[in-house]
Design an enzyme around this catalytic site. Sequence first.
Site, short mmCIF file in Angstrom:
data_model
loop_
_atom_site.label_atom_id
_atom_site.label_comp_id
_atom_site.label_asym_id
_atom_site.label_seq_id
_atom_site.Cartn_x
_atom_site.Cartn_y
_atom_site.Cartn_z
CB CYS A 291 -0.90 0.05 1.24
SG CYS A 291 -2.08 -1.29 1.40
CG ASP A 292 3.07 4.89 -1.27
OD1 ASP A 292 4.02 4.69 -0.50
OD2 ASP A 292 2.82 6.00 -1.77
#
Length: 204
Positions: free
Chosen positions: A76-77
């Site tokens: 995730c980012d």
Amino acid sequence: MQTDTSYRLVLASASPARRALLKAAGIDADTIVSGVDESTVEADDAHTLSLTLARLKARTVAARLPSDPGTLVLGCDSVLAFDGQILGKPANASEAVQRWRAMRGRSGILYTGHHLTDLVEGKQGEEVGTTIVHFADISDAEIDAYVTTEEPLHVAGSFTIDGRGGAFVDRIEGDASNVIGLSLPLLRRLLAGFGVSITRLWRD
């Protein structure tokens, strides 16, 4: 995947907020930091950047792990799109102060890229969650006090909603968990695309 498979979720992130979010949702994920240098990755827009970084993190961690059945890796980012800029973590306290003075009383869009991969079957799925964030019109003194806590120095966009920064966000439009850094409804959809119910990841 077979329905009798025992699943293990590996979170390719150093974020304690993401891990805490999963734990609160009944998922006790393992965490492995990818080590990806985010500063070397560029993109024309926040949507593309968040997804590219999520994909890099997931694939980097997946390459280090044995191909055990039921092992899923999630990268995730998050980045904030504000006033034509893409804002990740601030470089320092001065930058965080400048951001907040610009953001107060205005709105931005928080993008969180998600990339899920299955180590054995090679399946991959990805999606970007978006949430509109409306910032409160806070004072200089409040900004200085908030930045002094160092909380905004470690998060995309220089704010959180699950900590002290929550008092400075008037409202959001969309998924709150996406702003924290991992959209639980989006994760459920990605898992469903693999034929896996999110309930199979719940721990007692």
